[in-house]
Scaffold this motif. Sequence first.
Motif: not given
Length: 82
Positions: A26-39
């Motif tokens: 969820s912290e990674l997903m808070s970044l612009k351009g990062i969804g579940a798959k990229k996280a």
Amino acid sequence: MKILALLALSVALLFGAVDINHASKSELMSLKGIGAKKAEAIMKYRKTHCFKKIEDITMVKGIGSKFIENNKANLTVTKCKK
């Protein structure tokens, strides 16, 4: 799911930059351009590799220099647990 992402973004902004070596999904997903798959891809990559500098995240498929430009102020790298 959007509420969770917004909550994670709020927490990340309140407490500083996201440590790409230790951040939760969820912290990674808070970044612009990062969804579940990229996280998930970041988390999978760091199981066998250590990010020594922010730019190392471009080694993860689908993440390029534009991502770093958009998120540099919100990224940090600390020592790996390995």
